[in-house]
Design an enzyme around this catalytic site. Structure first.
Site: not given
Length: 290
Positions: A13, A58, A130-131, A189, A212
């Site tokens: 990160d 990065r 995820c959906t 989506t 959302r």
């Protein structure tokens, strides 16, 4: 970290330092305070006594995954989502890269749906969104048992990090620039169309949209389907229950409790079918909630 089959060796990160990592892991607005130990030792992040090397690069090509013995890299930045970009991790010694998002060109796999098509020759794959992971197992069960002629999906989706706390500029998505608190925000989506990639029989039969909403966690899929074979809602529920107790155990879960969204925080299942929330107009037309 909680799965004994997986050993987390390193993270990268570039935006936060070690001290901030400790703070962010220890305190969480959704999951509460971490009950174990989190500390810094010898320049590493140590969680419950388990040391994790921290890189701050990065450019993924500069991350020396091989130096810590990491074989698999989860690319979850949301930036390097093509095969070419995600392959940069391989330069540092990783053997496989799993993109935790849809990809324009990487082979896409959803657990419980099409893992049988996986080939070990792949070095970069996508685990979809995820959906899609919520929708695809449910769609597979329904299509295998009754056949899906066509369907429309809505996902009522919890807040994500890209949204704004107050109205601000968002040139690509004007509605997406509106304040997250106090608004229900329609959004696009690709999750429903992505199901066609992992279940070819449903290619072109599903599409959908997202809303959302101002909640911190847990989203829901609302799937409206026209069935090839007639089925009562009880028969649909039974098909999902049998899958949840059998071949898709741990991937699909089934509940007939009168639950609300926060009851699912921390769940490890891809999709939890809410048997009491679905409705049916006739034996060929139903709305399923998961």
């Amino acid at each position: 970290l909680l799965d004994p089959r997986v050993k987390v060796l390193a993270v990268s990160d570039p935006f936060i330092d070690l001290q901030y990592m400790v703070y962010m892991f220890k305190y969480d607005s959704v999951h509460g305070r971490f009950k174990g130990t989190v500390e810094i030792k010898d320049g590493k992040l140590v969680i419950d006594g388990h040391p994790i090397t921290v890189f701050q690069e990065r450019d993924p090509a500069n991350i020396q995954w091989g130096s810590v013995g990491a074989d698999y890299v989860v690319e979850s930045s949301g930036v390097f989502t093509t095969v070419d970009k995600a392959s940069a991790h391989l330069k540092g010694g990783a053997k496989k890269v799993i993109i935790s998002a849809p990809s324009a060109d990487a082979p896409m796999f959803v657990v419980g749906v099409n893992l049988d098509a996986y080939d070990s020759k792949y070095t970069v794959i996508s685990n979809a969104s995820c959906t899609t992971n919520c929708l695809a197992p449910l769609a597979k069960v329904i299509n295998d048992k009754f056949g899906i002629v066509e369907g429309l999906m809505s996902t009522i989706h919890a807040t994500t990090a890209t949204q704004k706390t107050v109205d601000g500029p968002s040139n690509k998505d004007w509605r997406g620039g509106r304040a997250v608190n106090g608004n229900i925000i329609p959004s696009s989506t690709g999750a429903a169309k992505a199901v066609g990639k992992v279940i070819p029989a449903l290619n072109g039969k599903l599409t959908g949209l997202a809303f959302r909403v101002p909640t911190n966690d847990v989203s829901v899929v609302d799937l409206v389907v026209r069935l090839e074979k007639e089925a009562t809602y009880d028969e649909i529920k039974l098909a999902v229950k049998e899958a949840a107790d059998g071949p898709l155990k741990g991937i699909i879960e089934y509940t007939d409790d009168l639950v609300v969204s926060t009851d699912f925080i921390g769940s490890t299942a891809s999709s939890i079918f809410d048997a009491g929330a679905g409705i049916q107009l006739n034996k060929n037309f139903a709305k399923l909630i998961s």
